[in-house]
Design a protein around this motif. Structure first.
Motif, PDB file in Angstrom:
ATOM      1  N   TRP B 136      49.688  54.231  50.836  1.00 28.72           N
ATOM      2  CA  TRP B 136      48.991  52.950  50.667  1.00 28.72           C
ATOM      3  C   TRP B 136      49.680  52.101  49.608  1.00 28.72           C
ATOM      4  CZ3 TRP B 136      46.099  50.513  46.734  1.00 28.72           C
ATOM      5  CH2 TRP B 136      45.883  51.259  45.567  1.00 28.72           C
ATOM      6  N   THR B 137      50.424  52.742  48.689  1.00 27.98           N
ATOM      7  CA  THR B 137      51.111  51.988  47.654  1.00 27.98           C
ATOM      8  C   THR B 137      52.410  51.371  48.156  1.00 27.98           C
ATOM      9  OG1 THR B 137      52.123  54.054  46.984  1.00 27.98           O
ATOM     10  CG2 THR B 137      50.169  53.393  45.804  1.00 27.98           C
ATOM     11  N   TRP B 251      51.374  48.256  40.309  1.00 31.47           N
ATOM     12  CA  TRP B 251      50.282  48.760  39.487  1.00 31.47           C
ATOM     13  C   TRP B 251      49.743  47.713  38.529  1.00 31.47           C
ATOM     14  CZ3 TRP B 251      47.467  52.182  41.406  1.00 31.47           C
ATOM     15  CH2 TRP B 251      48.007  53.176  42.211  1.00 31.47           C
ATOM     16  N   VAL B 258      41.464  48.459  40.910  1.00 32.96           N
ATOM     17  CA  VAL B 258      40.430  49.498  40.887  1.00 32.96           C
ATOM     18  C   VAL B 258      39.187  48.972  40.162  1.00 32.96           C
ATOM     19  CG1 VAL B 258      42.215  51.277  40.868  1.00 32.96           C
ATOM     20  CG2 VAL B 258      40.992  50.785  38.757  1.00 32.96           C
ATOM     21  N   HIS B 305      49.921  54.784  35.516  1.00 29.08           N
ATOM     22  CA  HIS B 305      50.300  55.317  36.829  1.00 29.08           C
ATOM     23  C   HIS B 305      51.772  55.709  36.855  1.00 29.08           C
ATOM     24  CE1 HIS B 305      46.527  54.165  38.810  1.00 29.08           C
ATOM     25  NE2 HIS B 305      46.524  53.198  37.921  1.00 29.08           N
ATOM     26  N   THR B 323      44.745  53.123  27.622  1.00 25.97           N
ATOM     27  CA  THR B 323      43.898  53.673  28.680  1.00 25.97           C
ATOM     28  C   THR B 323      42.661  54.343  28.085  1.00 25.97           C
ATOM     29  OG1 THR B 323      45.816  54.061  30.077  1.00 25.97           O
ATOM     30  CG2 THR B 323      43.835  55.288  30.607  1.00 25.97           C
ATOM     31  N   SER B 327      38.215  53.111  28.149  1.00 24.19           N
ATOM     32  CA  SER B 327      37.039  53.872  28.590  1.00 24.19           C
ATOM     33  C   SER B 327      35.873  53.705  27.603  1.00 24.19           C
ATOM     34  CB  SER B 327      37.387  55.344  28.795  1.00 24.19           C
ATOM     35  OG  SER B 327      38.033  55.849  27.660  1.00 24.19           O
ATOM     36  N   GLY B 366      35.147  59.121  36.083  1.00 28.34           N
ATOM     37  CA  GLY B 366      35.694  58.658  34.818  1.00 28.34           C
ATOM     38  C   GLY B 366      36.186  59.811  33.966  1.00 28.34           C
ATOM     39  N   GLY B 373      44.671  60.124  31.991  1.00 29.49           N
ATOM     40  CA  GLY B 373      45.064  59.070  31.064  1.00 29.49           C
ATOM     41  C   GLY B 373      45.898  59.595  29.906  1.00 29.49           C
ATOM     42  N   HIS B 382      49.804  64.787  37.832  1.00 31.25           N
ATOM     43  CA  HIS B 382      50.286  63.663  38.636  1.00 31.25           C
ATOM     44  C   HIS B 382      50.772  64.137  40.005  1.00 31.25           C
ATOM     45  CE1 HIS B 382      52.158  59.867  39.629  1.00 31.25           C
ATOM     46  NE2 HIS B 382      53.269  60.527  39.934  1.00 31.25           N
ATOM     47  N   GLY B 383      50.424  63.370  41.020  1.00 31.66           N
ATOM     48  CA  GLY B 383      50.896  63.707  42.346  1.00 31.66           C
ATOM     49  C   GLY B 383      50.156  64.854  43.004  1.00 31.66           C
ATOM     50  N   PHE B 391      40.352  59.441  42.115  1.00 35.34           N
ATOM     51  CA  PHE B 391      40.143  58.057  42.544  1.00 35.34           C
ATOM     52  C   PHE B 391      39.195  57.956  43.717  1.00 35.34           C
ATOM     53  CE2 PHE B 391      44.304  58.536  44.903  1.00 35.34           C
ATOM     54  CZ  PHE B 391      43.897  58.137  46.158  1.00 35.34           C
ATOM     55  N   THR B 394      35.758  57.665  41.968  1.00 37.09           N
ATOM     56  CA  THR B 394      35.498  56.345  41.413  1.00 37.09           C
ATOM     57  C   THR B 394      35.513  55.275  42.493  1.00 37.09           C
ATOM     58  OG1 THR B 394      37.836  56.320  40.896  1.00 37.09           O
ATOM     59  CG2 THR B 394      36.343  56.777  39.096  1.00 37.09           C
ATOM     60  N   MET B 395      36.618  55.218  43.207  1.00 38.79           N
ATOM     61  CA  MET B 395      36.813  54.099  44.118  1.00 38.79           C
ATOM     62  C   MET B 395      36.207  54.378  45.481  1.00 38.79           C
ATOM     63  SD  MET B 395      40.375  52.232  44.639  1.00 38.79           S
ATOM     64  CE  MET B 395      41.231  53.428  45.614  1.00 38.79           C
ATOM     65  N   ARG B 453      49.463  64.494  49.972  1.00 34.91           N
ATOM     66  CA  ARG B 453      50.309  64.014  51.071  1.00 34.91           C
ATOM     67  C   ARG B 453      51.164  65.099  51.714  1.00 34.91           C
ATOM     68  NH1 ARG B 453      52.011  58.401  47.936  1.00 34.91           N
ATOM     69  NH2 ARG B 453      50.047  57.359  48.285  1.00 34.91           N
TER      70      ARG B 453
HETATM   71  C1  HEM Z   1      37.619  56.284  32.585  1.00 37.69           C
HETATM   72  C2  HEM Z   1      38.272  55.527  33.361  1.00 37.69           C
HETATM   73  C3  HEM Z   1      39.570  55.863  34.079  1.00 37.69           C
HETATM   74  C4  HEM Z   1      40.713  56.436  33.620  1.00 37.69           C
HETATM   75  C5  HEM Z   1      40.996  56.915  32.212  1.00 37.69           C
HETATM   76  C6  HEM Z   1      41.632  56.504  34.720  1.00 37.69           C
HETATM   77  C7  HEM Z   1      42.923  57.010  34.648  1.00 37.69           C
HETATM   78  C8  HEM Z   1      43.780  57.110  35.724  1.00 37.69           C
HETATM   79  C9  HEM Z   1      45.149  57.540  35.655  1.00 37.69           C
HETATM   80  C10 HEM Z   1      45.883  57.882  34.395  1.00 37.69           C
HETATM   81  C11 HEM Z   1      45.672  57.541  36.902  1.00 37.69           C
HETATM   82  C12 HEM Z   1      47.084  57.893  37.326  1.00 37.69           C
HETATM   83  C13 HEM Z   1      47.181  59.318  37.681  1.00 37.69           C
HETATM   84  C14 HEM Z   1      48.493  59.720  38.244  1.00 37.69           C
HETATM   85  O1  HEM Z   1      48.957  59.129  39.244  1.00 37.69           O
HETATM   86  O2  HEM Z   1      49.085  60.664  37.698  1.00 37.69           O
HETATM   87  C15 HEM Z   1      44.618  57.097  37.767  1.00 37.69           C
HETATM   88  C16 HEM Z   1      44.765  56.959  39.129  1.00 37.69           C
HETATM   89  C17 HEM Z   1      43.894  56.222  39.886  1.00 37.69           C
HETATM   90  N1  HEM Z   1      42.629  55.785  39.520  1.00 37.69           N
HETATM   91 FE1  HEM Z   1      41.804  55.979  37.705  1.00 37.69          FE
HETATM   92  N2  HEM Z   1      41.032  55.980  35.829  1.00 37.69           N
HETATM   93  C18 HEM Z   1      39.772  55.572  35.460  1.00 37.69           C
HETATM   94  C19 HEM Z   1      38.846  54.958  36.269  1.00 37.69           C
HETATM   95  C20 HEM Z   1      39.091  54.576  37.568  1.00 37.69           C
HETATM   96  C21 HEM Z   1      38.225  53.750  38.351  1.00 37.69           C
HETATM   97  C22 HEM Z   1      36.917  53.160  37.882  1.00 37.69           C
HETATM   98  C23 HEM Z   1      38.821  53.619  39.559  1.00 37.69           C
HETATM   99  C24 HEM Z   1      38.376  52.868  40.792  1.00 37.69           C
HETATM  100  C25 HEM Z   1      37.292  52.299  41.008  1.00 37.69           C
HETATM  101  C26 HEM Z   1      40.045  54.355  39.539  1.00 37.69           C
HETATM  102  C27 HEM Z   1      40.919  54.435  40.598  1.00 37.69           C
HETATM  103  C28 HEM Z   1      42.142  55.048  40.564  1.00 37.69           C
HETATM  104  C29 HEM Z   1      43.110  55.011  41.627  1.00 37.69           C
HETATM  105  C30 HEM Z   1      42.949  54.278  42.948  1.00 37.69           C
HETATM  106  C31 HEM Z   1      44.211  55.767  41.210  1.00 37.69           C
HETATM  107  C32 HEM Z   1      45.536  56.106  41.856  1.00 37.69           C
HETATM  108  C33 HEM Z   1      45.761  56.023  43.246  1.00 37.69           C
HETATM  109  C34 HEM Z   1      47.081  56.529  43.698  1.00 37.69           C
HETATM  110  O3  HEM Z   1      47.929  56.998  42.927  1.00 37.69           O
HETATM  111  O4  HEM Z   1      47.268  56.427  44.923  1.00 37.69           O
HETATM  112  N3  HEM Z   1      40.176  54.932  38.317  1.00 37.69           N
HETATM  113  N4  HEM Z   1      43.473  56.852  37.036  1.00 37.69           N
END
Ligand code: HEM
Ligand SMILES: [Cu+2]
Lengths: 220, 581
Positions: B136-137, B251, B258, B305, B323, B327, B366, B373, B382-383, B391, B394-395, B453
């Motif tokens: 999707w990215t 990103w 997000v 990311h 990051t 929060s 979260g 984070g 990661h990955g 995600f 959350t999402m 994946r």
């Molecule tokens: C406390 C709050 C949050 C923190 C600290 C956080 C932190 C992170 C981090 C560091 C990544 C990257 C991970 C990686 O690829 O190694 C990530 C990925 C992601 N987060 Fe969060 N996030 C938070 C809240 C949210 C919220 C509220 C949403 C959506 C509504 C969200 C959606 C996503 C998505 C879509 C990805 C990555 C998708 C992908 O790589 O395809 N996150 N998050």
């Protein structure tokens, strides 16, 4: 005093619906008392409101769209940090003079807005816009055919020169076309002052973005 | 209402049906992915017509296309359009006392651009080499013509551009509408939290969607015109560009995105916990301010990311601190919700259950995000499916349940008919529990090291023992899919022969429930209301005493105070609003 004033903030189509309101009796699901408001007053405030709203929308929309060009500039900045950026074989003076057309257009339109009703500033800007597009086409043509700055052979700097010039020119084209429409409506007798004011913002926008383009891509 | 109507409620309905359609498509694609992880390479039931050569089994290229399209469909064509296009379009003007959006033609145009994108998405399934398959990215070089030469990838890239354009138009429309079209007396401090959430998210839309547009346009030029922006390695000509630039641009949009997806849900949760605890929202200003702070910071954390992209460790550390900082406001807001519930007289209606479920899944999402984070823990995670679980909680889960909280809450207003409460509760509760099952399973698998994946994870010896876990997760996912049938049945039945909704079924005071009929006519209000108080004036002693109920309309004059107090104040507000502009 305030009783006969109409509220300043109102939906865009309130005048039509206010007339309809008389015909519709309050429905059963509307049980609560609301402080009645005086009916809509003159159409002038109505219009001024709609104009203000459209103006704000234009300002915010263009301001946000700056991010599009900022992102392009970010990308180019990245490549420039990575390796030396080749000097363009196109005359910088020529490119600057071309951009000057946009700057002159900005000034003409800005001053022209102060004089009411004269169609000439807008028509002049129209010509300047077309001139700008023609010259940019000429420079890219020269770069491509004479100087062999080509895609893909020229690598990322040629891509940036042709690609970003084209993206910017596309914006200028849209703005110029819109200006043409305004002039057209003006010749047919419509009151276009408000919409002209908004389109002039578009012109200022592409002028500013040209400066960004110049700094990011054209400067050695 | 006709397909050409410019009324915000008609546009909302168009987005609703299209969005639900894409939600179904995205859900089916998700089930196909899950099937593959539980029974790799076996025929997917009911898919033989589409994949005759493999008798319905997913091959590696189809699998890649399926998870790519799942993500894109869900984010750009289902959840965002449902939150903004459907709920936002419908609720926002009503909740602020406006007769419509500031730019009705723009909103209708936005829908058609979105619809065009939707058609391109669907069309991409039919072309040779199939739809997009670069994730999707759409990271280059995978998304450049060197690796995904098919027309499908191009069509889908254009479709994303269309979805972005429509998001830009409604974002702009919402911002201007809130700024310019509020009813007299509807000060910023009296906006429902839902409106605040939509407002901030709309600001993010207009600021960051252009960044996506830039990245996508450069990518399209690389694909179609031979430019070298993101091309590197063997495919590059004349030095080539750098694929990592795309990751940064993506990103820089993607992280705000997000929040775009969660802010409307946050806003609705804030309102709903107040409404159904029969209490004013605790710390209203702080909650709105926290949403604003998160929005303001959202562009400054995106490189979390990219911790493993070879970025300077100094930058990594900076983005880690930012990051973790972001929060904090989110926690303030969460605590405010809990404080609102605290000692309230909680009514577990279907919207309230959905709001509470949103809180739970969002809270877990979260917390799992914190582990991502921090650089030290992100490097191994990661990955992996841990990220996917994070995600989706959350999402996926939180935005989805928030969406249904809103839908169950405003459905009677949209259609004038009341959904079946029992079925709605069954749907919400079963979905919430199964979401935890599915995404909890993903977290566990990711923690055990399963990479995202992978076509067949069990080709790796160290992942073989995860097969039963993945199979259970898949069972949860199929049950989750089945639970949605409850919603569809409820929806169809109610639209056909549901009972008429009461005027104010939830007994709340916001403008859409107290000043407009259900469904509202064109122009929304017979008279533009004059707002006298905030959105959560619940259980106020003087109201109880005089009206014998625990709620009062935002524009309702309390008898007795009418002439001297509130009435004057209202007129005064009218004239201040007037003199300010
Ligand atoms: C406390 C709050 C949050 C923190 C600290 C956080 C932190 C992170 C981090 C560091 C990544 C990257 C991970 C990686 O690829 O190694 C990530 C990925 C992601 N987060 Fe969060 N996030 C938070 C809240 C949210 C919220 C509220 C949403 C959506 C509504 C969200 C959606 C996503 C998505 C879509 C990805 C990555 C998708 C992908 O790589 O395809 N996150 N998050
Ligand atoms: Cu992020």
């Amino acid at each position: 005093m305030s009783a006969e004033r109409k509220p300043a903030v109102d939906g865009p189509r309130s005048s039509e619906s206010e007339t309809r309101a008389d015909a519709t009796p309050p429905s059963r699901s509307q049980p609560l008392g609301m402080t009645p408001l005086p009916a809509a007053s003159d159409a002038r405030t109505e219009n001024a409101n709609a104009e203000g709203t459209a103006w704000l929308g234009t300002v915010l929309g263009l301001a946000a769209w700056t991010m599009f060009f900022a992102s392009l500039a970010f990308a180019v900045g990245w490549y420039r940090m990575r390796e030396p950026w080749p000097t363009l074989p196109v005359s910088l003076l020529g490119l600057s003079l071309t951009g000057l057309l946009l700057l002159v257009g900005s000034a003409v339109l800005h001053l022209g807005l102060r004089r009411r009703e004269s169609p000439w500033p807008a028509r002049g800007a129209l010509l300047l816009g077309l001139g700008f597009l023609a010259l940019q086409a000429m420079w890219t043509h020269q770069a491509w055919w004479t100087e062999h700055v080509r895609i893909p052979e020229g690598g990322v700097s040629a891509s940036a020169f042709h690609g970003l010039t084209a993206l910017h020119a596309l914006h200028v084209l849209v703005v110029t076309f819109n200006l043409f429409l305004v002039c057209w409506r003006h010749t047919r007798g419509a009151d276009v002052r408000a919409s002209l004011r908004r389109h002039v913002l578009g012109w200022h926008f592409v002028t500013a973005m040209w400066v960004l383009l110049f700094v990011a891509v054209y400067l050695p | 209402m006709s397909l050409l109507s410019l009324d915000h409620k008609a546009v909302a309905r168009r987005y609703l049906w299209s969005g639900l359609g894409f939600l179904l498509l995205g859900g089916l694609l998700a089930l196909a992915i899950r099937w593959q992880w539980a029974w790799p390479g076996r025929s997917v039931p009911g898919l033989a017509w589409a994949l005759p050569e493999s008798h319905g089994a997913l091959t590696p290229p189809t699998y890649t296309a399926v998870f790519t399209m799942h993500g894109l469909v869900m984010i750009f064509f289902a959840v965002t359009p449902l939150l903004f296009g459907a709920l936002g379009h419908f609720v926002l003007p009503l909740a602020i006392g406006a007769r419509g959006l500031a730019f009705p033609r723009l909103s209708a145009l936005g829908y058609w651009v979105y619809a065009l994108g939707g058609v391109l998405m669907l069309a991409s399934f039919a072309v040779r080499l199939g739809p997009a398959s670069a994730g999707w990215t759409a990271y280059p070089p995978l998304s450049t013509s060197a690796f995904t030469p098919g027309l499908g990838q191009t069509l889908v890239t254009v479709a994303v551009l269309c979805a972005g354009t429509s998001a830009f138009t409604y974002g702009l429309n919402f911002v201007v509408t809130v700024a310019r079209c509020r009813a007299p007396g509807m000060t910023w401090g009296r906006l429902p939290l839902t409106v605040w959430g939509l407002f901030f998210a709309s600001v993010l839309n207009v600021v960051f969607v252009p960044v996506l547009a830039a990245a996508t346009v450069l990518l399209l030029m690389d694909r179609l015109l031979g430019t070298q922006f993101f091309i590197a390695g063997a495919a590059a000509v004349g030095g080539g560009g750098d694929p990592v630039v795309y990751q940064h641009l993506f990103w820089l949009f993607g992280h705000p995105e997000v929040y775009i997806l969660i802010l409307p849900a946050w806003g609705m949760v804030g309102d709903l916990v107040a409404f159904f605890s029969r209490k004013p929202a605790h710390g209203y200003r702080l909650t709105a301010g926290a949403m604003g702070t998160v929005s303001a910071l959202s562009g400054l954390v995106y490189a979390h990311h990219l911790f493993t992209s070879g970025m300077s460790p100094l930058l990594g550390r900076t983005f880690m601190v930012l990051t973790l900082l972001i929060s904090l406001p989110a926690e303030v807001m969460f605590l405010n919700w809990l404080m609102t519930l605290w000692r309230g007289s909680v009514r577990l209606t279907s919207p309230m259950l959905a709001a509470l479920a949103t809180m739970v899944v969002f809270g877990l999402g979260g917390i799992t995000g914190l582990a991502l984070g921090a650089v030290a823990t992100d490097v191994p995670l990661h990955g992996t499916l841990w990220v996917v679980g994070h995600f989706h909680l959350t999402m996926g889960a939180a935005s989805f349940l928030g969406l249904f909280a809103g839908l169950y809450f405003w459905f009677p207003k949209m259609f004038g008919r009341a959904l079946h409460e029992g079925l709605a509760k069954v749907h919400v509760l079963s979905s919430a529990v199964l979401f935890l099952g599915v995404f909890g399973g993903q977290l566990a698998a990711g923690y055990a090291g399963q990479l995202r994946r992978l076509y067949d994870p069990y080709q790796y010896t160290y992942l073989k023992h995860l097969l039963p876990l993945n199979q259970w997760t898949t069972v949860c996912a199929f049950l989750l899919g089945a639970a949605q049938v409850v919603f569809v049945v409820n929806l169809v039945w109610t639209l056909r022969r549901g009972r008429a909704a009461e005027a104010n079924p939830w007994q709340v005071g916001t403008l859409e429930w107290t000043c407009a009929s259900s469904p509202p006519g064109e122009g929304n209000f017979t008279q533009v209301p004059v707002v006298l108080r905030g959105p959560h004036a619940l259980s106020q002693p003087e109201v109880l005493e005089q009206l014998g109920r625990d709620w009062i309309g935002q524009a309702e004059v309390l008898p007795g105070v009418a002439r001297e107090g509130a009435g004057e104040e209202a007129l005064a507000t009218v004239s201040t609003v007037r003199s300010v502009t």
